[in-house]
Design a protein around this motif. Structure first.
Motif, PDB file in Angstrom:
ATOM      1  N   SER A   1       0.875  -1.248   0.041  1.00 17.25           N
ATOM      2  CA  SER A   1       0.141  -0.143   0.040  1.00 17.25           C
ATOM      3  C   SER A   1       0.773   1.453   0.227  1.00 17.25           C
ATOM      4  O   SER A   1       0.388   2.344  -0.344  1.00 17.25           O
ATOM      5  CB  SER A   1      -0.938   0.000   1.375  1.00 17.25           C
ATOM      6  N   LEU A   2       2.182   0.890   0.353  1.00 15.93           N
ATOM      7  CA  LEU A   2       2.901   2.336   0.326  1.00 15.93           C
ATOM      8  C   LEU A   2       3.849   2.623  -0.673  1.00 15.93           C
ATOM      9  O   LEU A   2       4.202   3.599  -0.704  1.00 15.93           O
ATOM     10  CB  LEU A   2       3.959   2.255   1.719  1.00 15.93           C
ATOM     11  N   VAL A   3       4.020   1.751  -1.578  1.00 19.33           N
ATOM     12  CA  VAL A   3       4.784   1.958  -2.772  1.00 19.33           C
ATOM     13  C   VAL A   3       4.133   2.779  -3.873  1.00 19.33           C
ATOM     14  O   VAL A   3       3.053   2.384  -4.255  1.00 19.33           O
ATOM     15  CB  VAL A   3       4.953   0.231  -3.494  1.00 19.33           C
TER      16      VAL A   3
ATOM     17  N   LYS B   1       9.874   3.932  -9.621  1.00 18.68           N
ATOM     18  CA  LYS B   1      10.605   2.957  -9.030  1.00 18.68           C
ATOM     19  C   LYS B   1      11.025   3.379  -7.487  1.00 18.68           C
ATOM     20  O   LYS B   1      11.614   4.679  -7.370  1.00 18.68           O
ATOM     21  CB  LYS B   1      11.747   2.444  -9.666  1.00 18.68           C
ATOM     22  N   VAL B   2      11.102   2.626  -6.371  1.00 19.72           N
ATOM     23  CA  VAL B   2      11.453   2.931  -5.326  1.00 19.72           C
ATOM     24  C   VAL B   2      12.901   1.926  -5.123  1.00 19.72           C
ATOM     25  O   VAL B   2      12.617   0.633  -5.176  1.00 19.72           O
ATOM     26  CB  VAL B   2      10.676   2.799  -4.182  1.00 19.72           C
TER      27      VAL B   2
ATOM     28  N   THR C   1       9.308  -1.091   5.581  1.00 24.93           N
ATOM     29  CA  THR C   1       8.132  -0.284   5.632  1.00 24.93           C
ATOM     30  C   THR C   1       8.417   0.999   6.140  1.00 24.93           C
ATOM     31  O   THR C   1       8.077   2.166   5.539  1.00 24.93           O
ATOM     32  CB  THR C   1       7.260  -1.155   6.710  1.00 24.93           C
ATOM     33  N   GLU C   2       9.254   1.225   7.094  1.00 30.51           N
ATOM     34  CA  GLU C   2       9.434   2.383   7.693  1.00 30.51           C
ATOM     35  C   GLU C   2      10.300   3.292   6.707  1.00 30.51           C
ATOM     36  O   GLU C   2       9.667   4.779   6.790  1.00 30.51           O
ATOM     37  CB  GLU C   2      10.636   2.380   9.027  1.00 30.51           C
TER      38      GLU C   2
ATOM     39  N   LEU D   1       9.152   8.104   2.957  1.00 25.93           N
ATOM     40  CA  LEU D   1       9.347   8.510   1.530  1.00 25.93           C
ATOM     41  C   LEU D   1       7.754   9.105   1.163  1.00 25.93           C
ATOM     42  O   LEU D   1       7.885  10.210   0.588  1.00 25.93           O
ATOM     43  CB  LEU D   1       9.636   7.346   0.568  1.00 25.93           C
ATOM     44  N   LYS D   2       7.065   8.317   1.611  1.00 26.17           N
ATOM     45  CA  LYS D   2       5.444   8.632   1.308  1.00 26.17           C
ATOM     46  C   LYS D   2       5.263  10.316   2.202  1.00 26.17           C
ATOM     47  O   LYS D   2       4.577  11.164   1.605  1.00 26.17           O
ATOM     48  CB  LYS D   2       4.525   7.846   2.057  1.00 26.17           C
ATOM     49  N   ARG D   3       5.644  10.373   3.248  1.00 31.35           N
ATOM     50  CA  ARG D   3       5.646  11.728   4.002  1.00 31.35           C
ATOM     51  C   ARG D   3       6.634  12.626   3.673  1.00 31.35           C
ATOM     52  O   ARG D   3       6.539  13.883   4.021  1.00 31.35           O
ATOM     53  CB  ARG D   3       5.898  11.516   5.422  1.00 31.35           C
TER      54      ARG D   3
END
Lengths: 330, 348
Positions: free
Chosen positions: B13-15, B20-21, B217-218, B223-225
């Motif tokens: 859900s976070l990718v 690309k990450v 995950t962390e 990255l999302k924030r």
């Protein structure tokens, strides 16, 4: 010029290639060709199973066994997984000049006890002595003959069959590695070296029994890769179901070895029809040597090769490793 | 298993969908867990977990290996080192194939014992590795070693090489999984430079698959924030300040030096050599060891793989001419080398 490498004896890909390319070139009899653990032979109208194995293990004495016990159990187990009831053993002994008689006596006592437990009699033998430094103390060869109770060719195996392991994997390889390298590890890991006579013979009467193999050199993974190739089927293994002792897993993590590739000397990989799996498992669990037995996977026609479903649900392929993982442990 | 599935769901859900990450691990044991757990087969395709320079054996300069071989051929020397180092190829062969007087050890204290039991020989300890193996070598020096024990130091610093990678645009790292064992020595704070100066989330993780997935995950949450900080999901073992005492002892005996990394080249302030005050223990000085120019192994991509610019499977030698049995490059030798790990773990 090509030479023999230590890896040629490790039971993996190098050895397979050596046998296919050189041994079978000159010695391709009908009985040898299938390259099963034991050959079916006929003398007159009588049929028998025959197998031979040489033992060059170092050290000669290790937690859970010694070269004597190993030389009986290894050969007896090869007969059993081929569907035969072990009857007779030959014993060839190569001794190094200067080897302590006391040690020889301990080994012979061990052979005698192991043969009694396995239900075989030593009926012929040979002794040779070589000069000092020409061998590593003591080498043993045993040939076994047994009465065929079940024909278990690999052609029996079909898609959807269950794969069972009779107990924890990697115990022997780990115990011997600790004894050999003198690691200062205080762990009660013993070799699983034992004859499987009482564990396997009751299985012969179960109808859905298809095929068996003892996962010695090269371990469980190598047996599965060979089975997949010989049966022309894929194999799916569930890592979580493969029994591994906690201390064995810990030590092998530390040493960087995979328990799936480590030698066992008292285990059997058993393929049965899915309907008979519960019966086979129940029979195994009735015996102390089979208390950790588990269904670990199944055969499939969907792909070729061996796939391991990991604990977290990932997937990786198990392949034949050509590397010598731990040389000379059986 | 349920926890694992929940973490995986969270990761998916976070990718981000649109790019690309790329997250790099810099520890052979981390890569081992990732490869053997089949983790990559469970992650979204747009999330790449790249093995970086996590194998000290792989980056040990060829020059040091050749010097070690030549020391071992001297009648008055016994060379001792960790098992993997015996098999690393060089243009002069490996220590095992071309050396003469050498022994494998599993800890520096064995080198001390060997020196005591062989007073008429010079014992040279070819001491390699990142911060985790530097500490025990410093510890034997601190407790006192016999006069006939010498150190050939080929120690390397993890934070420095990571900084080199960050500056290399070609690699493009979005986040680091920081090594668990190294962090236990240098402390989680040692990675602050990456979030503070380069805006790269860096999270210390342990060696279980779940711990690594929590670390991933962390990084993805950060990255999302649009933020970056140093995280630590291995806090039971790794303290923010690390092992202060071990670092003090290391500092007493070693000083930062400009050194070569195999396949990568010369990197300022990226290695450790013995301080001048301990020159009489320094094998380089005592034996006057020369610096030998590195040769290129034809077809070998180890240097590129170590930097995270290629996966082992991209190398034309991988699984063909180069196997653990016949390693052509250093990454196939050690159980911490990416090529060795990928070979043994098999492909999915």
């Amino acid at each position: 010029m090509n030479y023999i490498e230590i890896g040629h004896g490790s039971g993996g890909k190098l050895m397979r290639d050596l046998i296919q390319n050189l041994f079978l070139k000159y010695l391709g009899s009908e009985e040898l060709k299938p390259l099963e653990d034991a050959a079916s032979v006929k003398i007159g109208s009588a049929e028998a199973a025959m197998t031979t194995d040489s033992y060059v293990i170092r050290p000669l004495f290790f937690p859970g066994g010694d070269i004597g016990k190993l030389s009986v159990c290894g050969t007896v187990n090869d007969l059993l997984v081929s569907g035969a009831v072990p009857r007779y053993l030959s014993l060839g002994v190569i001794l190094e000049e200067g080897f302590p008689l006391e040690s020889l006596e301990i080994v012979l006592k061990s052979i005698s006890e192991s043969a009694l437990a396995a239900g075989v009699r030593v009926v012929t033998g040979d002794t040779k002595v070589v000069e000092k430094n020409k061998c590593d103390g003591l080498y043993i060869n045993t040939t076994g003959m047994g009465e065929i109770a079940r024909q278990l060719p690999v052609s029996n195996v079909s898609a959807g069959d269950a794969i069972i392991i009779s107990g924890t994997v990697g115990d022997h390889g780990t115990a011997v590695a600790i004894a050999r390298h003198g690691f200062d590890i205080q762990a009660p890991v013993k070799s699983d070296c034992s004859s499987l006579t009482d564990l396997i013979i009751p299985l012969f009467k179960i109808e859905g029994l298809r095929w068996m193999r003892d996962p010695t050199r090269g371990g469980l993974a190598t047996v599965l890769v060979e089975l997949s190739g010989a049966a022309g089927l894929g194999i799916e293994i569930n890592e979580e179901r493969v029994p591994v002792r906690e201390d064995v897993r810990f030590i092998q993590d530390m040493l960087g070895y995979d328990p799936l590739y480590l030698a066992n000397e008292g285990k059997a990989v058993i393929v049965t029809s899915s309907e008979s799996a519960a019966r086979v498992l129940e029979s195994l669990k009735r015996h102390p040597l089979g208390k950790d037995a588990a269904v670990i996977g199944k055969t499939t026609a969907k792909f070729r090769g061996v796939r391991l479903k990991t604990k977290i649900g990932g997937e990786r392929a198990l392949e034949m490793l050509e590397e010598e993982m731990l040389p000379r442990i059986c | 298993m349920k926890t694992t599935q929940n973490i995986l769901k969270h990761i998916r859900s976070l990718v981000p969908a649109d790019r690309k990450v790329r997250i790099m691990n810099v520890c052979g044991s981390h890569e081992h867990t990732i490869a053997f757990s089949g983790m990559r087969t469970l992650l979204p395709e747009s999330l790449e977990i790249i093995p970086g320079p996590g194998c000290p054996v792989c980056v040990c300069p060829e020059s040091d290996i050749i010097n070690a071989i030549s020391l071992s051929t001297r009648d008055d020397v016994i060379l001792v080192t960790y098992g993997d180092m015996l098999r690393v190829p060089s243009k002069e062969g490996s220590i095992r194939s071309r050396g003469r007087n050498y022994r494998m050890i599993t800890s520096p204290s064995e080198a001390v014992a060997l020196a005591r039991s062989n007073p008429d020989k010079k014992i040279v300890f070819f001491s390699i590795g990142f911060e985790t193996t530097t500490a025990p070598t410093a510890a034997i020096l601190e407790t006192g070693v016999p006069d006939n024990l010498f150190i050939l130091s080929s120690h390397r610093l993890t934070p420095t090489i990571m900084e080199v990678l960050v500056k290399d645009q070609e690699i493009g790292i979005d986040g680091f999984i920081a090594p668990g064992h190294v962090s236990a020595i240098v402390g989680a704070n040692a990675w602050n430079v990456f979030s503070e100066q380069y805006g790269i989330p860096t999270v210390v993780a342990g060696f279980e698959a779940e711990s690594l997935m929590l670390g991933i995950t962390e990084i993805l949450i950060q990255l999302k924030r649009g933020m970056a900080s140093t995280g630590n999901v291995y806090a039971g073992v790794v303290r923010p300040e690390g092992n202060v005492q071990a670092r003090a002892i290391m500092d007493r005996y070693f000083e930062v030096a400009d050194v070569n990394w195999r396949g990568i080249g010369h990197i300022p302030a990226s290695g450790l050599e013995l301080r001048d005050a301990h020159a009489m223990k320094d094998a380089r000085k005592v034996f006057g060891l020369p610096e030998i120019k590195e040769s290129h192994i034809p077809g070998c991509l180890c240097g590129t793989i170590v930097l995270g610019k290629a996966y082992p499977s991209a190398c034309g030698l991988f699984k063909k001419a180069c196997t653990p049995k016949t390693p052509k490059g250093p990454c196939m030798v050690s159980m911490e080398g990416s090529c060795n790990i990928w070979f043994k773990a098999g492909s999915a």
